[in-house]
Motif scaffolding. Structure first.
Motif, mmCIF file in Angstrom:
data_model
loop_
_atom_site.group_PDB
_atom_site.id
_atom_site.type_symbol
_atom_site.label_atom_id
_atom_site.label_comp_id
_atom_site.label_asym_id
_atom_site.label_seq_id
_atom_site.Cartn_x
_atom_site.Cartn_y
_atom_site.Cartn_z
ATOM 1 N N SER A 142 0.811 -1.213 0.000
ATOM 2 C CA SER A 142 0.000 0.000 0.000
ATOM 3 C C SER A 142 0.845 1.263 0.000
ATOM 4 O O SER A 142 2.041 1.248 0.270
ATOM 5 C CB SER A 142 -0.932 -0.006 1.207
ATOM 6 O OG SER A 142 -0.191 0.114 2.416
ATOM 7 N N SER A 167 2.854 -0.836 6.007
ATOM 8 C CA SER A 167 2.231 -0.627 4.698
ATOM 9 C C SER A 167 2.305 -1.872 3.820
ATOM 10 O O SER A 167 1.755 -1.889 2.721
ATOM 11 C CB SER A 167 2.916 0.536 3.970
ATOM 12 O OG SER A 167 4.223 0.179 3.545
ATOM 13 N N HIS A 219 -3.256 -5.835 2.842
ATOM 14 C CA HIS A 219 -3.734 -4.578 2.259
ATOM 15 C C HIS A 219 -4.429 -4.839 0.928
ATOM 16 O O HIS A 219 -4.071 -5.778 0.201
ATOM 17 C CB HIS A 219 -2.563 -3.621 2.047
ATOM 18 C CG HIS A 219 -1.801 -3.328 3.304
ATOM 19 N ND1 HIS A 219 -2.061 -2.243 4.094
ATOM 20 C CD2 HIS A 219 -0.806 -4.019 3.925
ATOM 21 C CE1 HIS A 219 -1.252 -2.253 5.144
ATOM 22 N NE2 HIS A 219 -0.473 -3.323 5.061
ATOM 23 N N HIS A 257 -6.463 -1.265 4.750
ATOM 24 C CA HIS A 257 -5.385 -1.858 5.518
ATOM 25 C C HIS A 257 -5.993 -2.730 6.609
ATOM 26 O O HIS A 257 -6.644 -2.229 7.535
ATOM 27 C CB HIS A 257 -4.514 -0.760 6.129
ATOM 28 C CG HIS A 257 -4.306 0.405 5.213
ATOM 29 N ND1 HIS A 257 -3.628 0.276 4.017
ATOM 30 C CD2 HIS A 257 -4.738 1.695 5.275
ATOM 31 C CE1 HIS A 257 -3.620 1.456 3.404
ATOM 32 N NE2 HIS A 257 -4.294 2.320 4.134
#
Length: 765
Positions: free
Chosen positions: A546, A566, A647, A705
């Motif tokens: 992400s 992330s 994600h 997320h």
């Protein structure tokens, strides 16, 4: 059952022989990265001597101990020692004889081909007379010779080659191609030049922003070189006059102002490179005064580049510099173009050409990998191609024979396969850059053709045929090529710690599972995403990395994009992850196998967590064609909350705290925690730091997320996750999957197959 369990060196030889090409079209099917030692022997890579240094940014030891090489000779490199002494390299041949070379550099381009066989080599330094322990390497049968011409021969060839030196003068010339198979692209270039004839030249860049100034030089570079090549291809004086007008304007730009080398190295390099190429292509119509002005601007800007990276030998000592490495190659090509016209160019050529050949890419090894991410890989390769063309023709250094360059086609095919929706593992990875992928892929394949490369080039499309990388590429057979029969669906790239596992590499509707645990850590354009994965399906992004590349070192880049949270990876205690900016925060792939029923890789990432974890092992299993198992083992000296992150582009469908699904377009995936601690699943569309709109990402839509977080703290945890690609979890359609842990490990029953996970060994029946 997995097949062909081989050590790394033997695997490379066997695969090369099986393919009959030594191009490594097939992957290394099994690898354990440190071989057990026989009694009295040192295990591969286990030497303890003065070459082993704690600073990961220093030059690596190459050839790696126990490696097998399909290029002859290999490059010899090692970490530098403080001081100005010399190094003596001793190579012991298979028949027992030895040869010795001495150099002032911490690298050596051996001056003759080595026959197939096993060798031992050592380095002695004159600084304190230390001698390294012996290391071995094997030259595979039928290696590709890559012996550099000596410096005198390179210089003589450059000085005696008439301008333009950028391409050959025979039927292989791109000038012949633009009158034949490249006529349509050349016509488009001519139309672009016609549209700008007489228009104002770009004003000297003076913005506060380095990026804006760099972009301005890129824009004017394209206009100038298009006009210069239009003249070279047509001999029409109006195009020549347009090119000279633009060259002269850039020659007058200040070499001490906002785009000087000291203040904006990339912008200054672009100007020097534009002037050198333009000079080469229009030399016959330049007046003496115009030549003098252009050459002086080239001299000043290239002198600064040479002094910074080559004269100091800095880029060879610390090669992991994305700007510096590209600057080294451009410096070598400029020297080849102006040797004999600028007095200092003789020194530039002698110093930079062999160094550029040895350090062509510090971001990977013989397997063709590029650790700095697929986006940076294509940008760097696109920038390098014109220089590679020049070096082949002007000085006789054919980088297409270098092992890394030859095998770069594998990297493209496995990590940017035809139909891929985005890139992987680094800055800009989220971008769909199909024009760049097609343009660079086709130009590169013309330069370094291979069966896999020709198949790849025939499958990608959308390239701008008017771009110079394509128009100037060597002429080559570009007829459609079939998918190579010896190319497997899974591949491991040991030099960068990346794995690709495809349901069918040749099928655009493939399921693709990518896994990373890299020795390059989170340095430069790489992220803190060791032991992370990405999954694509049917040309859609499913389990994504992400965030957005809104520029280098922005708040979003530092606060989210670069962070472990992330990625599809493990975090602790509310999102804490790996070190975000260093090669020392590394991972490694400790085992890989590709088999008839499944492929799998094991990653270790303890170093990446910078002391927070005592164990971080992930086993990534692709059960053919569309089932994925992920087994995580994590531990810490301190009780932690453990978080398993995933994600997606769209909101995830939550069935329970242990089962979700995610979707993108027509692609679906069911994710279920088969075994593990008590968890709570939550998701959000918020970034910890929001991205800013940029030229690369003018829009930054929400991403989602998801986190499976343990409900309590513990010193360790195990997660066994099942992911069914192509399913959105309807219970009536899914057979029951189960997991049972015994004394030897896990047994997972799924879709009629039993998968056994015992340490780093995975089998299926």
């Amino acid at each position: 059952m997995p097949r062909n369990v081989l050590w790394p060196g033997l695997a490379a030889v066997a695969l090369a022989l099986a393919a009959g090409t030594l191009l490594l079209a097939r992957p290394i099917v099994s690898s354990a990265l440190v071989r057990d030692a026989a009694p009295g022997e040192i295990a591969c890579g286990a030497q303890k001597d003065y070459l082993v240094r704690s600073d990961p940014m220093l030059a690596p030891i190459r050839p790696a101990d126990c490696s097998t090489i399909t290029q002859s000779p290999p490059e010899f490199t090692w970490p530098p020692q403080d001081g100005n002494g010399t190094y003596t390299v001793t190579v012991r041949y298979s028949d027992g004889r030895t040869q010795v070379r001495t150099t002032r550099n911490n690298w050596l381009a051996w001056d003759e081909a080595l026959p197939p066989g096993t060798y031992r080599w050592q380095v002695k330094t004159s600084i304190d007379n230390d001698v390294s322990k012996p290391r071995s390497f094997t030259i595979a049968p039928n290696p590709v010779a890559f012996v550099l011409p000596n410096a005198d021969a390179e210089l003589q060839r450059a000085r005696s080659t008439a301008h333009p030196r950028s391409w050959p003068k025979d039927s292989s010339s791109p000038l012949a191609a633009v009158r034949a198979e490249r006529a349509a692209g050349f016509a488009r270039l001519l139309a672009e030049v016609e549209d700008r004839l007489g228009q104002p030249v770009e004003e000297e860049p003076r913005a506060e922003s380095k990026n804006s100034n760099y972009d301005s030089t890129v824009n004017e570079q394209k206009r100038t070189l298009n006009a210069a090549f239009a003249y070279a291809g047509t001999r029409d004086r109006k195009y020549g006059a347009e090119a000279v007008r633009r060259l002269m304007a850039q020659a007058r730009w200040s070499t001490t102002g906002p785009i000087s080398f000291r203040r904006n190295d990339m912008a200054s390099r672009n100007v020097a490179w534009t002037l050198a190429l333009g000079y080469d292509w229009t030399c016959d119509i330049l007046t003496p005064a115009e030549k003098a002005a252009i050459l002086e601007a080239i001299r000043v800007r290239t002198r600064d580049m040479y002094n910074e990276y080559v004269a100091t030998r800095e880029i060879a000592k610390n090669p992991y510099d994305s700007h510096g490495n590209l600057t080294l190659t451009i410096t070598a090509a400029i020297a080849a173009l102006v040797a004999g016209d600028i007095p200092e160019a003789d020194e530039w050529l002698r110093g930079s050409v062999p160094m550029a050949a040895v350090w062509t890419s510090p971001w990977g090894g013989a397997d063709g990998g590029f650790a700095n991410g697929t986006t940076q890989a294509q940008w760097d390769t696109g920038s390098n191609l014109l220089a590679w063309y020049v070096l082949r023709n002007a000085v006789g250094v054919d980088l297409a024979r270098k092992e890394w360059v030859r095998n770069y086609a594998r990297y493209l095919a496995y990590f940017l396969p035809p139909g891929a929706p985005a890139g992987l593992f680094g800055d800009g990875q989220e971008e769909d850059m199909r024009e760049v992928w097609a343009r660079v892929g086709k130009a590169y394949t013309n330069f370094a053709p291979s069966p896999l490369g020709r198949w790849y080039a025939a499958q990608v499309n959308g390239e701008d045929t008017a771009r110079l990388e394509l128009l100037l590429a060597p002429r080559a057979d570009r007829s459609a090529a079939p998918f190579p029969t010896d190319a497997a669906n899974a591949a491991f790239f040991p030099s960068i710690g990346w794995v690709a596992m495809h349901s069918s590499l040749a099928d655009r509707a493939r399921a693709s599972v990518y896994f990373k645990s890299s020795p390059y850590g989170s340095y430069n354009h790489s992220h803190a995403d060791q032991n992370s994965f990405v999954i694509d399906y049917r040309g859609e992004r499913l389990a994504i990395k992400s965030g957005y590349y809104d520029d280098y070192r922005t708040p979003h880049w530092k606060g989210w994009y670069k962070q472990t949270r992330s990625a599809n990876a493990i975090t602790i205690d509310g999102g804490q992850g790996q070190g975000i900016d260093g090669k020392q925060y590394s991972g490694e792939i400790t085992h890989f196998e590709a088999g008839d029923k499944l492929d799998y890789a094991v990653g270790r990432a303890e170093k990446a967590y910078d002391g927070k974890l005592t164990l971080a092992r992930r086993t990534m299993i692709h059960l053919h064609p569309n089932v994925v198992l992920v087994h995580d083992e994590v531990a810490s000296a301190t009780p932690r909350t453990w978080e398993w992150n995933i994600h997606a582009l769209k909101p995830m469908n939550k069935f329970s705290d242990r089962k979700i699904s995610l979707a993108s377009g027509d692609a679906r995936m069911c994710v279920e925690l088969l075994a593990g601690p008590e968890v709570a699943f939550t998701q959000t569309s918020k970034f910890t730091v929001a991205p800013a709109a940029s030229s690369m990402n003018p829009k930054t839509p929400d991403q989602w997320h998801g986190t499976f977080a343990t409900t309590g703290k513990s010193p360790g945890a195990e997660f066994l996750m099942l992911m069914r690609i192509g399913s959105d979890c309807p219970q009536a359609e899914l057979p029951t999957a189960s997991a049972k842990k015994g004394p030897d490990g896990w047994e997972v029953a799924v879709d009629g197959t039993t998968v056994s996970i015992a340490g780093e060994r995975v089998t299926a029946k």
